[in-house]
Scaffold this motif. Structure first.
Motif, PDB file in Angstrom:
ATOM      1  N   LEU A 257      63.111  60.200  13.749  1.00 12.77           N
ATOM      2  CA  LEU A 257      61.586  59.969  13.631  1.00 12.77           C
ATOM      3  C   LEU A 257      61.447  61.244  14.760  1.00 12.77           C
ATOM      4  O   LEU A 257      61.620  61.447  15.823  1.00 12.77           O
TER       5      LEU A 257
ATOM      6  N   SER B  71      58.852  54.608   7.467  1.00 11.91           N
ATOM      7  CA  SER B  71      58.648  55.777   8.461  1.00 11.91           C
ATOM      8  C   SER B  71      59.432  55.735   9.559  1.00 11.91           C
ATOM      9  O   SER B  71      60.180  56.284   9.676  1.00 11.91           O
TER      10      SER B  71
ATOM     11  N   GLN C 258      58.154  53.939  11.759  1.00 13.16           N
ATOM     12  CA  GLN C 258      56.822  53.745  12.972  1.00 13.16           C
ATOM     13  C   GLN C 258      57.058  52.977  13.641  1.00 13.16           C
ATOM     14  O   GLN C 258      57.672  51.871  13.107  1.00 13.16           O
TER      15      GLN C 258
END
Length: 140
Positions: free
Chosen positions: A46, A77, A79
């Protein structure tokens, strides 16, 4: 005596009124995506830019009560589960806020800035990310 259908309806209404049903659905979706996600395909790390973009999108989704979409974004993702601090996010984006802008997601302010900027109508020149790695590349 209550029927099974009446009991199901009562449980559903109770869970909905407490806001739990949506959370359960979002968690189930995230788990299903996690189970279906092919672990052999390594997800790229990321990047800093993707972290910020994902956080802007998550803030927007949650503000508009799109919690299912936000939970799937977070799961897919990579995240962090805990949202970034808004002041940190604004600082990273070099955005100054007033009291009224703090009541809406930063993404609204960014879009509003570009829509309402008093420029001469010329297009804004955008540059690519500093690190160059913005996410997965298309297969050749």
């Amino acid at each position: 005596m209550a029927t099974i259908t009446e009991l199901k309806c009562a449980v559903r209404e109770t869970l909905e009124s407490r806001g739990v049903l949506g959370q359960l659905k979002a968690r189930i979706r995230a788990e299903v995506f996690g189970a279906l996600d092919d672990q052999r395909d390594q997800r790229p790390s990321l990047s800093h830019e993707n972290l910020l973009i994902n956080e802007l999108i998550r803030e927007y989704l949650e503000f508009n009560k799109y919690r299912y979409a936000a939970s799937v974004l977070t799961a897919e993702s990579g995240q962090p589960q805990v949202p970034l601090d808004r002041q940190f996010l604004a600082s990273e984006l070099r955005v100054a806020e007033d009291m009224s802008s703090k009541s809406v997601p930063l993404l609204y302010g960014l879009v509003s800035h570009f829509l309402n900027s008093g420029d001469d109508g010329r297009k804004v020149f955008l540059r690519g990310p500093a690190g160059g790695n913005t996410g997965p590349k298309a297969d050749s």
